[in-house]
Design a protein around this motif. Structure first.
Motif, PDB file in Angstrom:
ATOM      1  N   ASN A 104     -11.582 -20.624  43.533  1.00  0.00           N
ATOM      2  CA  ASN A 104     -11.317 -19.612  42.499  1.00  0.00           C
ATOM      3  C   ASN A 104     -11.067 -20.216  41.118  1.00  0.00           C
ATOM      4  O   ASN A 104     -10.476 -19.563  40.265  1.00  0.00           O
ATOM      5  N   LYS A 105     -11.488 -21.453  40.888  1.00  0.00           N
ATOM      6  CA  LYS A 105     -11.205 -22.123  39.613  1.00  0.00           C
ATOM      7  C   LYS A 105     -11.956 -21.506  38.442  1.00  0.00           C
ATOM      8  O   LYS A 105     -11.595 -21.722  37.296  1.00  0.00           O
ATOM      9  N   GLN A 106     -13.000 -20.719  38.704  1.00  0.00           N
ATOM     10  CA  GLN A 106     -13.791 -20.137  37.630  1.00  0.00           C
ATOM     11  C   GLN A 106     -12.971 -19.186  36.760  1.00  0.00           C
ATOM     12  O   GLN A 106     -13.318 -18.949  35.615  1.00  0.00           O
ATOM     13  N   VAL A 107     -11.855 -18.655  37.279  1.00  0.00           N
ATOM     14  CA  VAL A 107     -11.039 -17.728  36.481  1.00  0.00           C
ATOM     15  C   VAL A 107     -10.225 -18.458  35.421  1.00  0.00           C
ATOM     16  O   VAL A 107      -9.692 -17.834  34.516  1.00  0.00           O
ATOM     17  N   CYS A 108     -10.138 -19.778  35.533  1.00  0.00           N
ATOM     18  CA  CYS A 108      -9.386 -20.579  34.565  1.00  0.00           C
ATOM     19  C   CYS A 108     -10.246 -21.764  34.137  1.00  0.00           C
ATOM     20  O   CYS A 108     -10.165 -22.837  34.727  1.00  0.00           O
ATOM     21  N   PRO A 109     -11.090 -21.585  33.124  1.00  0.00           N
ATOM     22  CA  PRO A 109     -12.015 -22.655  32.721  1.00  0.00           C
ATOM     23  C   PRO A 109     -11.327 -23.978  32.375  1.00  0.00           C
ATOM     24  O   PRO A 109     -11.825 -25.037  32.727  1.00  0.00           O
ATOM     25  N   CYS A 110     -10.200 -23.927  31.694  1.00  0.00           N
ATOM     26  CA  CYS A 110      -9.484 -25.159  31.335  1.00  0.00           C
ATOM     27  C   CYS A 110      -9.103 -25.928  32.597  1.00  0.00           C
ATOM     28  O   CYS A 110      -9.313 -27.134  32.700  1.00  0.00           O
ATOM     29  N   TYR A 111      -8.558 -25.233  33.550  1.00  0.00           N
ATOM     30  CA  TYR A 111      -8.134 -25.804  34.829  1.00  0.00           C
ATOM     31  C   TYR A 111      -9.351 -26.359  35.566  1.00  0.00           C
ATOM     32  O   TYR A 111      -9.310 -27.415  36.171  1.00  0.00           O
ATOM     33  N   ASN A 112     -10.461 -25.629  35.513  1.00  0.00           N
ATOM     34  CA  ASN A 112     -11.684 -25.998  36.224  1.00  0.00           C
ATOM     35  C   ASN A 112     -12.381 -27.186  35.578  1.00  0.00           C
ATOM     36  O   ASN A 112     -12.929 -28.042  36.275  1.00  0.00           O
ATOM     37  N   ASN A 113     -12.377 -27.274  34.263  1.00  0.00           N
ATOM     38  CA  ASN A 113     -13.172 -28.275  33.560  1.00  0.00           C
ATOM     39  C   ASN A 113     -12.449 -29.580  33.273  1.00  0.00           C
ATOM     40  O   ASN A 113     -13.060 -30.519  32.764  1.00  0.00           O
ATOM     41  N   TRP A 114     -11.168 -29.677  33.562  1.00  0.00           N
ATOM     42  CA  TRP A 114     -10.445 -30.923  33.328  1.00  0.00           C
ATOM     43  C   TRP A 114     -10.809 -31.897  34.437  1.00  0.00           C
ATOM     44  O   TRP A 114     -10.590 -31.626  35.614  1.00  0.00           O
ATOM     45  N   LYS A 115     -11.389 -33.039  34.081  1.00  0.00           N
ATOM     46  CA  LYS A 115     -11.906 -33.998  35.060  1.00  0.00           C
ATOM     47  C   LYS A 115     -11.150 -35.321  35.007  1.00  0.00           C
ATOM     48  O   LYS A 115     -10.532 -35.665  34.006  1.00  0.00           O
ATOM     49  N   THR A 116     -11.232 -36.073  36.105  1.00  0.00           N
ATOM     50  CA  THR A 116     -10.662 -37.418  36.154  1.00  0.00           C
ATOM     51  C   THR A 116     -11.611 -38.375  35.444  1.00  0.00           C
ATOM     52  O   THR A 116     -12.716 -37.997  35.048  1.00  0.00           O
ATOM     53  N   GLN A 117     -11.221 -39.653  35.330  1.00  0.00           N
ATOM     54  CA  GLN A 117     -12.079 -40.654  34.687  1.00  0.00           C
ATOM     55  C   GLN A 117     -13.379 -40.843  35.449  1.00  0.00           C
ATOM     56  O   GLN A 117     -14.405 -41.187  34.873  1.00  0.00           O
ATOM     57  N   GLY A 119     -14.927 -38.455  36.970  1.00  0.00           N
ATOM     58  CA  GLY A 119     -15.711 -37.216  36.919  1.00  0.00           C
ATOM     59  C   GLY A 119     -15.348 -36.189  37.961  1.00  0.00           C
ATOM     60  O   GLY A 119     -15.927 -35.098  37.997  1.00  0.00           O
ATOM     61  N   GLY A 120     -14.368 -36.484  38.794  1.00  0.00           N
ATOM     62  CA  GLY A 120     -13.940 -35.516  39.811  1.00  0.00           C
ATOM     63  C   GLY A 120     -12.978 -34.508  39.214  1.00  0.00           C
ATOM     64  O   GLY A 120     -12.498 -34.681  38.079  1.00  0.00           O
ATOM     65  N   PRO A 121     -12.687 -33.449  39.939  1.00  0.00           N
ATOM     66  CA  PRO A 121     -11.742 -32.442  39.412  1.00  0.00           C
ATOM     67  C   PRO A 121     -10.318 -33.002  39.357  1.00  0.00           C
ATOM     68  O   PRO A 121      -9.855 -33.636  40.289  1.00  0.00           O
ATOM     69  N   LYS A 122      -9.663 -32.791  38.229  1.00  0.00           N
ATOM     70  CA  LYS A 122      -8.287 -33.254  38.076  1.00  0.00           C
ATOM     71  C   LYS A 122      -7.305 -32.261  38.693  1.00  0.00           C
ATOM     72  O   LYS A 122      -6.283 -32.640  39.238  1.00  0.00           O
ATOM     73  N   CYS A 123      -7.650 -30.982  38.605  1.00  0.00           N
ATOM     74  CA  CYS A 123      -6.720 -29.936  39.030  1.00  0.00           C
ATOM     75  C   CYS A 123      -7.073 -29.435  40.435  1.00  0.00           C
ATOM     76  O   CYS A 123      -8.234 -29.172  40.710  1.00  0.00           O
ATOM     77  N   PRO A 124      -6.055 -29.313  41.295  1.00  0.00           N
ATOM     78  CA  PRO A 124      -6.329 -28.867  42.681  1.00  0.00           C
ATOM     79  C   PRO A 124      -6.653 -27.390  42.777  1.00  0.00           C
ATOM     80  O   PRO A 124      -6.305 -26.596  41.972  1.00  0.00           O
TER      81      PRO A 124
END
Length: 124
Positions: A104-117, A119-124
């Protein structure tokens, strides 16, 4: 006789001091100031949200609401500590947490688009 008289006068002076101290106690310290209640700033709640969407759209949470939302988000994982750490970090930045325990990350773009170094998702 002079010794008796000076003893009586001394006793009267001491008695007078004791009685006056009892009637009017001497305060060596000033009273502590009483704490004054601080007015609470009004908490503004977004009025444009649907109650089912509250907290799931970007910027709709207050920072103090991140803990309970992340507790719900990380409730089903076996890696609670890292999940809570990164969820709270993401929530503090984005002020939203996607609904549910996964996806359900699409409802929060900031949460969804924050990546690790890497390139993986930073936010669970």
């Amino acid at each position: 006789m002079a010794t008796k008289l000076s003893t009586i006068v001394f006793s009267i002076v001491v008695l007078h001091l004791l009685l006056s101290a009892h009637v009017h106690p001497i305060r060596l310290e000033s009273p502590a100031p009483q704490p004054q209640p601080q007015p609470q700033p009004p908490q503004s709640q977004p009025s444009h949200h649907n109650s089912s969407q509250y907290g799931t759209t970007e910027g709709s949470l207050q920072p103090q609401e991140c803990g309970p939302r992340c507790g719900d988000r990380c409730s089903n994982t076996q890696y609670k500590k890292p999940c809570l750490f990164f969820c709270n970090k993401c929530c503090t930045k984005c002020l939203c947490v996607p609904p549910g325990t996964y996806g359900n990350k699409q409802v929060c773009p900031c949460y969804n688009n924050w990546k690790t170094q890497t390139g993986g998702p930073k936010c669970p």
